[in-house]
Motif scaffolding. Structure first.
Motif, PDB file in Angstrom:
ATOM      1  N   MET A   1       0.835  -1.188   0.000  1.00 39.47           N
ATOM      2  CA  MET A   1       0.000   0.000   0.000  1.00 39.47           C
ATOM      3  C   MET A   1       0.878   1.249   0.000  1.00 39.47           C
ATOM      4  O   MET A   1       1.840   1.331   0.747  1.00 39.47           O
ATOM      5  CB  MET A   1      -0.886   0.057   1.238  1.00 39.47           C
ATOM      6  N   SER A   2       0.469   2.186  -0.779  1.00 40.69           N
ATOM      7  CA  SER A   2       1.186   3.451  -0.868  1.00 40.69           C
ATOM      8  C   SER A   2       0.686   4.418   0.219  1.00 40.69           C
ATOM      9  O   SER A   2      -0.520   4.597   0.378  1.00 40.69           O
ATOM     10  CB  SER A   2       0.955   4.058  -2.251  1.00 40.69           C
ATOM     11  N   VAL A   3       1.628   5.022   0.965  1.00 38.77           N
ATOM     12  CA  VAL A   3       1.305   6.015   1.997  1.00 38.77           C
ATOM     13  C   VAL A   3       2.282   7.187   1.818  1.00 38.77           C
ATOM     14  O   VAL A   3       3.330   7.230   2.452  1.00 38.77           O
ATOM     15  CB  VAL A   3       1.404   5.424   3.421  1.00 38.77           C
ATOM     16  N   PRO A   4       1.942   8.132   0.941  1.00 39.14           N
ATOM     17  CA  PRO A   4       2.850   9.255   0.690  1.00 39.14           C
ATOM     18  C   PRO A   4       3.179  10.049   1.955  1.00 39.14           C
ATOM     19  O   PRO A   4       2.291  10.373   2.746  1.00 39.14           O
ATOM     20  CB  PRO A   4       2.085  10.120  -0.323  1.00 39.14           C
ATOM     21  N   GLU A   5       4.459  10.353   2.133  1.00 39.91           N
ATOM     22  CA  GLU A   5       4.962  11.047   3.319  1.00 39.91           C
ATOM     23  C   GLU A   5       4.406  12.457   3.474  1.00 39.91           C
ATOM     24  O   GLU A   5       4.232  12.941   4.580  1.00 39.91           O
ATOM     25  CB  GLU A   5       6.493  11.124   3.280  1.00 39.91           C
ATOM     26  N   GLN A   6       4.159  13.163   2.365  1.00 35.46           N
ATOM     27  CA  GLN A   6       3.781  14.582   2.428  1.00 35.46           C
ATOM     28  C   GLN A   6       2.321  14.800   2.823  1.00 35.46           C
ATOM     29  O   GLN A   6       1.923  15.927   3.100  1.00 35.46           O
ATOM     30  CB  GLN A   6       4.072  15.281   1.091  1.00 35.46           C
ATOM     31  N   LEU A   7       1.523  13.746   2.865  1.00 33.82           N
ATOM     32  CA  LEU A   7       0.102  13.877   3.184  1.00 33.82           C
ATOM     33  C   LEU A   7      -0.146  13.656   4.675  1.00 33.82           C
ATOM     34  O   LEU A   7       0.693  13.121   5.385  1.00 33.82           O
ATOM     35  CB  LEU A   7      -0.712  12.872   2.371  1.00 33.82           C
ATOM     36  N   ARG A   8      -1.336  14.040   5.129  1.00 28.30           N
ATOM     37  CA  ARG A   8      -1.804  13.751   6.479  1.00 28.30           C
ATOM     38  C   ARG A   8      -3.057  12.899   6.339  1.00 28.30           C
ATOM     39  O   ARG A   8      -3.760  12.960   5.329  1.00 28.30           O
ATOM     40  CB  ARG A   8      -2.104  15.034   7.260  1.00 28.30           C
ATOM     41  N   TYR A   9      -3.367  12.108   7.377  1.00 26.85           N
ATOM     42  CA  TYR A   9      -4.381  11.065   7.267  1.00 26.85           C
ATOM     43  C   TYR A   9      -5.333  11.061   8.458  1.00 26.85           C
ATOM     44  O   TYR A   9      -5.016  11.579   9.524  1.00 26.85           O
ATOM     45  CB  TYR A   9      -3.687   9.695   7.185  1.00 26.85           C
ATOM     46  N   THR A  10      -6.493  10.397   8.247  1.00 27.08           N
ATOM     47  CA  THR A  10      -7.429  10.153   9.337  1.00 27.08           C
ATOM     48  C   THR A  10      -7.496   8.649   9.584  1.00 27.08           C
ATOM     49  O   THR A  10      -7.125   7.848   8.715  1.00 27.08           O
ATOM     50  CB  THR A  10      -8.851  10.641   8.996  1.00 27.08           C
ATOM     51  N   GLU A  11      -8.019   8.270  10.731  1.00 27.77           N
ATOM     52  CA  GLU A  11      -8.213   6.850  11.028  1.00 27.77           C
ATOM     53  C   GLU A  11      -9.307   6.249  10.139  1.00 27.77           C
ATOM     54  O   GLU A  11      -9.406   5.036  10.018  1.00 27.77           O
ATOM     55  CB  GLU A  11      -8.549   6.656  12.505  1.00 27.77           C
ATOM     56  N   GLU A  12     -10.139   7.104   9.530  1.00 32.61           N
ATOM     57  CA  GLU A  12     -11.208   6.640   8.636  1.00 32.61           C
ATOM     58  C   GLU A  12     -10.713   6.514   7.199  1.00 32.61           C
ATOM     59  O   GLU A  12     -11.495   6.308   6.283  1.00 32.61           O
ATOM     60  CB  GLU A  12     -12.407   7.593   8.693  1.00 32.61           C
TER      61      GLU A  12
END
Length: 128
Positions: free
Chosen positions: A1-12
């Protein structure tokens, strides 16, 4: 799975870009993990331009061949743009969730949003 470093995320499983911009407008989408878990997305319902969204509250839906899932707003603010390309071709979200598959843009009210960095989000999806 891709998780780009520059982004921010939610638990949803939503992502946010542009938090460091001076105009207060951010872009919102769903993560690669969410798009993969949903399967082939066949319909998406998004908030309308001018609508106010509230952090943590549902503001749309993504329907796939497997299920229907709520889309939650990661931040509070006013919707200033909606990606019409994904409403016309929802499969764009599966093909490019962090690029052409963005969902909407909001002018945020939150000065200090409570979002996850890439490392924290990666831990959540590893445990899922």
């Amino acid at each position: 799975m891709s998780v780009p470093e520059q982004l921010r995320y939610t638990e949803e499983h939503e992502w946010v870009s542009g938090l460091d911009g001076e105009d207060g407008i951010v872009t919102v989408g769903i993560t690669d993990y969410a798009a993969d878990a949903l399967g082939d997305i066949v319909y998406v319902s998004l908030p309308e331009e001018g609508q106010t969204v509230t952090a943590g509250e549902p503001c749309g839906e993504a329907e796939s061949t497997k299920s229907v899932s709520d889309i939650y707003s990661p931040l509070s603010g006013e919707v200033v743009a909606v990606n019409q390309a994904v409403t016309e071709d929802p499969g764009t979200i599966n093909a490019d969730p962090y690029g052409e598959g963005w969902l909407y843009r909001i002018r945020i009210d939150d000065d200090n949003p409570d979002l996850l960095d890439a490392e924290a989000y990666s831990k959540i999806i590893e445990e899922a």
